[in-house]
Design an enzyme around this catalytic site. Structure first.
Site, PDB file in Angstrom:
ATOM      1  N   SER A 182       0.722  -1.008  -0.257  1.00  0.00           N
ATOM      2  CA  SER A 182      -0.288  -0.273   0.048  1.00  0.00           C
ATOM      3  C   SER A 182       0.490   1.362  -0.099  1.00  0.00           C
ATOM      4  O   SER A 182       1.707   1.690   0.687  1.00  0.00           O
ATOM      5  CB  SER A 182      -0.891   0.325   1.884  1.00  0.00           C
ATOM      6  N   LYS A 183       0.147   1.922  -0.835  1.00  0.00           N
ATOM      7  CA  LYS A 183       1.173   3.766  -0.570  1.00  0.00           C
ATOM      8  C   LYS A 183       0.758   3.852   0.450  1.00  0.00           C
ATOM      9  O   LYS A 183       2.369   4.705   0.439  1.00  0.00           O
ATOM     10  CB  LYS A 183       0.910   3.991  -2.233  1.00  0.00           C
TER      11      LYS A 183
END
Ligand code: GLU
Length: 553
Positions: free
Chosen positions: A295-296
Site C-alpha cells: 500500500s502506497k
C-alpha cells in the site's frame, strides 16, 4: 438503426475515415515472434514498485524477442495529472535499466511512427472511431444525469439485480435520431455509450498468457466510450491505441482482468484483431498472518523512490523483481554468478498465477549477494554516487579518503566467501564508521558495545600492555595472531579452549577476550572484519591513537 446525421452533428470536425488511420499505422514489419509491448502509466506522479515490475516484464519480453517496447501516457483522467510526471517516469525507468524504443521522450515530445503516444493528444483518432460506431448504430448518446444513474443503481441493488446500464435499464439505448438531435440542440449534456451486443448467458473462452485458460460471460453493459469532457474512457482508448499501435501483447495488472469481457467485445465491435493478454498478479506483502496489497499509504517500499533513498543498488532491485517473475532466476544466478541479468530469459507461463509476494528480507539477501559480488571499485563508485545525494557527511569522508574507502570495500572480497555486510547503502556508515576519526570521535559511551564476559577495566588492562608490546608490522594475519596470543598468554589468558574449560579459575579468560579488547578499542563494536586487516587499513598511527583514546574512556 443508423445515426448518420447525428454522427455528423456530434463530430463535425471528424473528416478522416477509420481506414485512414488503419492504413496510417500499418502492421509492423518485425521478425517472426517479435513482441510489441508497452508501459502505459497514468501521469499521477506517484511511481509504485508495481509499475516497475510491470514495465520490466514488458521490456524484457520485447527485448528478448527483438521487438518494440514503447511508452504511452494514459492521461484521459486529467484531474489526476501531475506536472513533470512523464519526465520522471522516463528517468525512473532508465534508472531501472529500461529504455523505450518508441513513445514519449519528454513532456511533449515523442519518437516513433505510431504517435501521438499521449492519449489527450489523440482525441481526433478516438472521435473518428466513435463517429463510425455511431453511424453503424453500435453506439449512442446517453443523456442520463449522474443522479439518475445513481438512482438506477440503488434500485438495482435493492432488488438484487446486476447493477449497471444495460438492456432494459439502459434508458437511451433505443433513442431515435430525432430525439437525440433535439436534446443536443436543447443543450443537454451527454456521453457516448457502446450499444453492447453481448448476452451474459453466452460464455467466452479465453487464454491468458499468465492465468491460463479462463472463461467469462459476455459483456452486456453499455459502457461509456467518450466521457462528458470529450475524452475516451480507458476501455475505448485501450482498444483503439493497442490496435493502432500494433501492440502484440497487452501485459498489465490483474486489476484489469475483470474488464477483459468489455475489451474483448470492443475489439470485436471495432473489427480489430485482438492482442494477446497477460494479467500480472498484484504485488502483495506478508502482514502478520495474512497477505495484502503493497500500500502506497502504509508501506514505504511501495514507492519506487524508497529504493533510491535507502540505497538499494538498482540492479539488486531488478534482480529481485526477476526472481518474482520467474523463481528459476535464483538457480540461474547461482549457476551464472557474474553474468548480466539481461542474459536470463523470462517466460510468462512460468510465472505464478496467484501471487507475487514482495519480501524485503528476501530483497536484502539478494542485495547482499549482489553487492558482495561487485568489485570494490564499483562499490566505491556506486556508493559515492548515492552518498552525494543522500549522505553528505559520508560523501565527504569517502571521497577525501578514497584509497582507504576502496580498501574498506575490498575487505575479504577476494576469498571464496566474500563478506555480505550491506544490503543497501544506508547501512554502510554504521559498518565502517570507525575507520574515520570524524565519526569515531563522536561516539558516546553508550554506543560502545562491550564484548560478553569482558569488563571495561580488564579490557583497558589488556590494551595498556598490548599497545606497548604489539608488533604492527607482523607481516601476515597468522604472525599477527601469534603475536597477540603471546602477549595474551603472558597476561594470563588461555590460548586453548579445552584447557580453559578444564581449569577456568587459573586464567583471566581466553585469547578471544584479548582480541575482543583490541577490537573494542579500535572499533567500539564486537562484530567486525578481522583485526589485522582493520589495523592495516587504519595504519599504525591511527591504530596507536585508538589505543590511547580507549584508555581515556
Ligand atoms: N493506465 C493504465 C494503468 O495505469 C494502464 C493499464 C494497461 O497497461 O493497459 O493502470
Amino acid at each position: 438503426m443508423s445515426f448518420e446525421k447525428l454522427a455528423d452533428m456530434i463530430f463535425p470536425e471528424v473528416n478522416n475515415s477509420t481506414e485512414y488511420y488503419i492504413e496510417k499505422y500499418p502492421k509492423r514489419n518485425l521478425k517472426e515472434g517479435a513482441r510489441v509491448t508497452r508501459y502505459a502509466p497514468s501521469p499521477t506522479g506517484f511511481q509504485h514498485i508495481g509499475g516497475v515490475f510491470a514495465a520490466l516484464i514488458n521490456e524484457r519480453l520485447a527485448s528478448q524477442s527483438e521487438g518494440v517496447f514503447y511508452l504511452r501516457i494514459e492521461d484521459t483522467d486529467q484531474k489526476r495529472e501531475v506536472e513533470g510526471a512523464i519526465d520522471d517516469t522516463i528517468a525512473t525507468m532508465h534508472n531501472f535499466g529500461m529504455d523505450f524504443n518508441e513513445g514519449m521522450t519528454g513532456q511533449e515530445t515523442y519518437k516513433g511512427e505510431y504517435g501521438p503516444y499521449r492519449q489527450s493528444q489523440r482525441a481526433e483518432i478516438y472521435n473518428t472511431f466513435a463517429k463510425d460506431l455511431l453511424k453503424k448504430g453500435l453506439a449512442y448518446p446517453c443523456f442520463c444525469t449522474p443522479e439518475e444513474l445513481a438512482e438506477l443503481r440503488e434500485k438495482q441493488v435493492a432488488n438484487k439485480i446486476t447493477p449497471g446500464y444495460y438492456g432494459e435499464y439502459a434508458k437511451f439505448r433505443n433513442i431515435t435520431e430525432e430525439e437525440a438531435i433535439k436534446r443536443i440542440e436543447n443543450g443537454e449534456k451527454y456521453i457516448i455509450r457502446l450499444k453492447s451486443p453481448g448476452n451474459p448467458e453466452t460464455r467466452v473462452e479465453f487464454h491468458d498468457l499468465i492465468k491460463g485458460d479462463i472463461s467469462f460471460p459476455e459483456n452486456n453493459q453499455d459502457i461509456v466510450l467518450i466521457k462528458g469532457d470529450g475524452l475516451p474512457t480507458y476501455h475505448f482508448a485501450h482498444a483503439i491505441d493497442d490496435f493502432l499501435m500494433r501492440t502484440t501483447d497487452v501485459i498489465r495488472g490483474e486489476e484489469w482482468l475483470s474488464s477483459l469481457p468489455i475489451h474483448v467485445q470492443l475489439f470485436e465491435v471495432l473489427g480489430f484483431e485482438a492482442p494477446r493478454y497477460a494479467h500480472i498478479p498484484t504485488i502483495m506483502k506478508q502482514d502478520g498472518g495474512s497477505k495484502r496489497k503493497l500500500s502506497k499509504r502504509k508501506d514505504a517500499e511501495a514507492a519506487v523512490s524508497y529504493y533510491k533513498e535507502v540505497g538499494y543498488p538498482t540492479v539488486t532491485v531488478i534482480e529481485y523483481l526477476l526472481n518474482i517473475i520467474n523463481s528459476t532466476f535464483e538457480d540461474w544466478r547461482a549457476e551464472n554468478p557474474t553474468a548480466d541479468y539481461h542474459e536470463f530469459e523470462i517466460h510468462l507461463e512460468k510465472m505464478s498465477k496467484s501471487g507475487a509476494l514482495f519480501d524485503l528480507v528476501k530483497l536484502n539477501d539478494v542485495s547482499k549477494d549482489r553487492i558482495a559480488a561487485m568489485k570494490a571499485k564499483d562499490v566505491y563508485e556506486i556508493y559515492t554516487a548515492w552518498a552525494k545525494e543522500f549522505d553528505n557527511e559520508m560523501y565527504k569522508l569517502v571521497t577525501e579518503n578514497e584509497a582507504m574507502a576502496k580498501e574498506i570495500f575490498n575487505i575479504d572480497k577476494e576469498g571464496p566467501k566474500p563478506r555480505k555486510d550491506y544490503a543497501k547503502w544506508d547501512e554502510v556508515k554504521e559498518k565502517v564508521f570507525y575507520f574515520f576519526d570524524e565519526l569515531f570521535d563522536k561516539e558516546t559511551a553508550e554506543q560502545i558495545e562491550m564484548p560478553k564476559g569482558l569488563s571495561l577495566e580488564d579490557a583497558k588492562a589488556v590494551i595498556e600492555v598490548y599497545k606497548n608490546e604489539f608488533n604492527f608490522n607482523a607481516g601476515s594475519q597468522e604472525a599477527w595472531f601469534e603475536d597477540l596470543k603471546e602477549i595474551g598468554t603472558r597476561l594470563g589468558y588461555c590460548a586453548n579452549r579445552k584447557e580453559f574449560k578444564a581449569n577456568p579459575d587459573q586464567y583471566k579468560g581466553m585469547i578471544s577476550d584479548v582480541a575482543g579488547a583490541v577490537r573494542i578499542a579500535l572499533s567500539h563494536r564486537t562484530n567486525t572484519p578481522d583485526l589485522y586487516t582493520i589495523m592495516q587499513i587504519m595504519g599504525e598511527e591511527k591504530t596507536r591513537s585508538r589505543f590511547e583514546k580507549f584508555l581515556k574512556i
